[in-house]
Every structure is written in structure tokens, then in C-alpha cells.
Design a protein around this motif. Sequence first.
Motif, short mmCIF file in Angstrom:
data_model
loop_
_atom_site.label_atom_id
_atom_site.label_comp_id
_atom_site.label_asym_id
_atom_site.label_seq_id
_atom_site.Cartn_x
_atom_site.Cartn_y
_atom_site.Cartn_z
N PRO A 146 0.81 -1.22 0.00
CA PRO A 146 0.00 0.00 0.00
C PRO A 146 0.84 1.26 0.00
O PRO A 146 2.03 1.25 0.34
N ASP A 147 0.21 2.35 -0.40
CA ASP A 147 0.80 3.68 -0.26
C ASP A 147 0.20 4.34 0.97
O ASP A 147 -0.93 4.04 1.36
N PHE A 148 0.95 5.23 1.59
CA PHE A 148 0.39 6.01 2.69
C PHE A 148 -0.57 7.05 2.11
O PHE A 148 -0.31 7.58 1.03
N PRO A 149 -1.66 7.38 2.79
CA PRO A 149 -2.12 6.83 4.07
C PRO A 149 -3.02 5.62 3.87
O PRO A 149 -3.56 5.39 2.79
N PHE A 150 -3.19 4.83 4.94
CA PHE A 150 -4.12 3.70 4.91
C PHE A 150 -4.61 3.41 6.32
O PHE A 150 -4.10 3.96 7.31
N ILE A 151 -5.63 2.58 6.40
CA ILE A 151 -6.13 2.10 7.68
C ILE A 151 -5.52 0.72 7.93
O ILE A 151 -5.49 -0.11 7.03
N ALA A 152 -5.04 0.49 9.14
CA ALA A 152 -4.48 -0.81 9.49
C ALA A 152 -5.33 -1.46 10.58
O ALA A 152 -5.66 -0.80 11.58
N LEU A 153 -5.67 -2.71 10.37
CA LEU A 153 -6.28 -3.53 11.40
C LEU A 153 -5.19 -4.45 11.94
O LEU A 153 -4.73 -5.34 11.23
N LEU A 154 -4.78 -4.21 13.17
CA LEU A 154 -3.78 -5.05 13.83
C LEU A 154 -4.53 -6.02 14.72
O LEU A 154 -5.17 -5.61 15.70
N VAL A 155 -4.48 -7.29 14.38
CA VAL A 155 -5.30 -8.27 15.08
C VAL A 155 -4.45 -9.49 15.41
O VAL A 155 -3.99 -10.20 14.52
N SER A 156 -4.22 -9.68 16.71
CA SER A 156 -3.33 -10.75 17.16
C SER A 156 -3.82 -11.26 18.50
O SER A 156 -4.89 -10.90 18.98
N GLY A 157 -2.99 -12.11 19.13
CA GLY A 157 -3.36 -12.64 20.43
C GLY A 157 -3.40 -11.58 21.51
O GLY A 157 -4.16 -11.70 22.46
N GLY A 158 -2.60 -10.54 21.36
CA GLY A 158 -2.54 -9.52 22.40
C GLY A 158 -3.13 -8.18 22.03
O GLY A 158 -3.31 -7.32 22.89
N HIS A 159 -3.43 -7.96 20.75
CA HIS A 159 -3.89 -6.65 20.31
C HIS A 159 -4.99 -6.75 19.26
O HIS A 159 -4.95 -7.61 18.38
N THR A 160 -5.98 -5.89 19.38
CA THR A 160 -6.93 -5.64 18.30
C THR A 160 -7.07 -4.13 18.22
O THR A 160 -7.63 -3.50 19.12
N GLN A 161 -6.54 -3.55 17.15
CA GLN A 161 -6.51 -2.10 17.02
C GLN A 161 -6.80 -1.68 15.58
O GLN A 161 -6.42 -2.38 14.63
N LEU A 162 -7.45 -0.55 15.44
CA LEU A 162 -7.61 0.12 14.16
C LEU A 162 -6.78 1.39 14.20
O LEU A 162 -6.93 2.21 15.12
N VAL A 163 -5.88 1.54 13.24
CA VAL A 163 -4.92 2.63 13.25
C VAL A 163 -4.93 3.33 11.89
O VAL A 163 -4.92 2.67 10.84
N ARG A 164 -4.97 4.65 11.92
CA ARG A 164 -4.73 5.42 10.69
C ARG A 164 -3.22 5.60 10.56
O ARG A 164 -2.55 6.05 11.50
N VAL A 165 -2.68 5.24 9.39
CA VAL A 165 -1.24 5.28 9.16
C VAL A 165 -0.94 6.27 8.05
O VAL A 165 -1.32 6.08 6.89
N ASP A 166 -0.25 7.36 8.40
CA ASP A 166 0.11 8.38 7.43
C ASP A 166 1.59 8.33 7.06
O ASP A 166 2.04 9.10 6.20
N GLY A 167 2.34 7.46 7.69
CA GLY A 167 3.76 7.30 7.41
C GLY A 167 4.38 6.49 8.53
O GLY A 167 3.71 6.13 9.50
N GLN B 217 -15.00 6.78 7.85
CA GLN B 217 -14.74 7.92 8.74
C GLN B 217 -13.53 8.72 8.28
O GLN B 217 -13.54 9.96 8.31
N GLU B 218 -12.47 8.01 7.85
CA GLU B 218 -11.23 8.67 7.46
C GLU B 218 -11.17 9.01 5.98
O GLU B 218 -10.20 9.65 5.53
N GLY B 219 -12.14 8.58 5.20
CA GLY B 219 -12.15 8.87 3.78
C GLY B 219 -11.04 8.18 3.02
O GLY B 219 -10.50 8.74 2.05
N LEU B 220 -10.70 6.95 3.40
CA LEU B 220 -9.63 6.20 2.76
C LEU B 220 -10.17 4.93 2.12
O LEU B 220 -11.27 4.47 2.46
N ASN B 221 -9.41 4.37 1.19
CA ASN B 221 -9.87 3.14 0.52
C ASN B 221 -8.80 2.05 0.48
O ASN B 221 -8.88 1.13 -0.31
N GLN B 222 -7.78 2.17 1.35
CA GLN B 222 -6.77 1.13 1.47
C GLN B 222 -6.78 0.59 2.90
O GLN B 222 -6.77 1.37 3.86
#
Length: 350
Positions: free
Chosen positions: A131-152, A266-271
Motif C-alpha cells: 500500500p501507499d500512505f495513508p491507509f487504515i491498518a487492522l492489527l489483530v493478534s493474540g494480544g492486540h486488536t486495534q484500528l490505526v490510521r497510518v500516514d507514514g 470515517q477517514e475517507g480512505l480506501n486502502q
Amino acid sequence: MPVTVQRVLGIESSCDETGVALYDAEKGLLAHALYSQVSLHEEFGGVVPELASRDHVRKLAPLVREVMREAGCQSSDIDAIAFTQGPGLAGALMVGACFGRSLAYGWGVPALGVHHMEGHLLAPMLEADRPDFPFIALLVSGGHTQLVRVDGVGRYQLLGESLDDAAGEAFDKAAKMMELGYPGGPKLAALADQGNAERFDFPRPMVNRPGLDFSFSGLKTFTLNTVAACRAESGLTDQDKADIAAAFQAAVIGTLVIKCRRALKQEGLNQLVIAGGVSANRQLRAALSDEMSKLRGRVFYPRPAFCTDNGAMIAYAGYCRLAAGLSDDLKVTVRPRWPMTELDAVEAAE
């Protein structure tokens, strides 16, 4: 200040997998090796921190030799070393940090402690299609479930996270309720393929509330009650287990998909990037791919081998920061708890 860094050796030891990899700025990943401790912890039904630390001590040096041999490199070819500084098990982190810092001192190269979840987040960057920045990341693991906006690199905005158990932890606990063995999450996902997800109507927690946070504690309780009801009715059969697993998995995936869609709008992104151990789940990948197709967006994943903990993601994340001129002093520190939002932003290395 940016510096010239060509090859970075990455070391991962945050929990129960020992990973080593060598990343080259021009050629990409040169070699990687991973040792899983699943068989070591299986008889205990979960990770025993002391045993995990001892096994990292035994495996790190042989894995480094294996990776260097596979890449055809000598110590003089290495420009820097990156190791996982946190979050994770304190003892396991300390093994990797001490080993990495000592190796860097002996080889006369800089070393840098890397954030484990930043490694997961950037793992898709190891692929040709990324992907190119920016994008939304879903980090989903045994210890974390997070939605993060990534601009760099280092430019992260936490949009939502689990208020209790992470998705992967919920998978493991649901599996334990049905006595599926260790590691529970992958066993539950495999069993779900044999079940009927429509037999039981599992809730999708917090999807009717505004916001992007997650909660899976109610889903665990529903699973426990369903298991108990089946046992009381006619005994918990193999088909009961498969149907419960399928319904549980569908509920978790449905919740993740809804929240991802909400975050993108919400963030107006498609990646969308999905990373972490649970991102290897085939049903989750299929559901998110279908959803992104509807939204006319794209979803990116690391290859399955890099969804779980690995040295490649640490080598790449370390490279991004080392190339920006960052490095640590000789003091060895670990951070078992470390919010990713505390990381400093850096200019992209590539």
C-alpha cells in the motif's frame, strides 16, 4: 539525519517464536528463519514465560548463523541490528535485546530496539504489492486488536482498540472452553470449516454503538453458555464443537469487517492493511476482500509466514528507523507495555 544503511539483521523474541531475518535496502529480504515453541508449551496449554526465555537463549545464535549462511553474508556485511524492544514478555524481550545489543557491539554496528506492533503494521511493505500512505491498518493478534490510521512510518493515529480481550485471545479462550488443545486459535479456525455457522446466533458485540472500539468479553460468555447448554442437553459432541466454532468465528469476523468499513468511511480512505497473527485466518481474509471490493478499495496482507511473529518484520521496521539516523545507546532496556502512539515519526526509507 538520514544515514546509509544497506543490510539490517532483525531479531524477534517477544513471546514464543524466535525469528531472525536479514533485510537489504536494494534487494529486499535476503533470508529469514523462524523457530516456533508450540511443542514446548503444548503440554501446559499456554506459554510459560520462563521456558520461552530459555528457549530463545538456545535458538538465537543458531538461527543467526543459519540466516547469514543462507544470505551468503559475513558479519562485515551487516550495517545494523534491530531487535524487538516491546511489547511482549519481559524475559523473552530481554534475551533478544541483550543478544542483539551485544552482537552489534561486537560487530561494531549500531543497534535499535523496534516496536513489535510497528513490525506487524509494516510487514505488508515486504511484499511487491504494497500500500501507499495513508491507509487504515487492522492489527489483530493474540494480544492486540486495534484500528490505526497510518500516514507514514511512526505517524499513527489510534482510532479504536479492544476494551478487554483481543480477538486472538478470545479465539484461544473459546477453544479452551471446548478443550481443543494448544494453540487454540488455529485449532478453532480449522474446526470452524466443518461447522454450520447458522445453527447458533452469536452476537456481534458493539456494532450498534458509535465508535471503533471492540469488546469480545460478551462473546466469550455467550460461547461458554452455549457450550454448557449443549453439554446439559445431550453431551458436547464433535459436531456441536464445530458448529460453535463456526458461529464464534463468524461473529468475530463480522465484527471486524463492520468496524473496518466504519473506519475507512470515517477517514475517507480506501486502502486497508490487515496484520498480526489472526490476519492469517482464511475466512477473515475472504470477508475483508469481499468488503473492500464492495467499497472499491484494496486490502493488503503480509504473506502467511509473516502474519505471525517473525524476524523479517523487525528487520524492515528497524531499517526504516535506522536509515533515518536513529539508533540506541549501549544501555539495554525493554518495554513489555509500550503504546505504539508513543513512537516518533520518521521519513519513509523508501
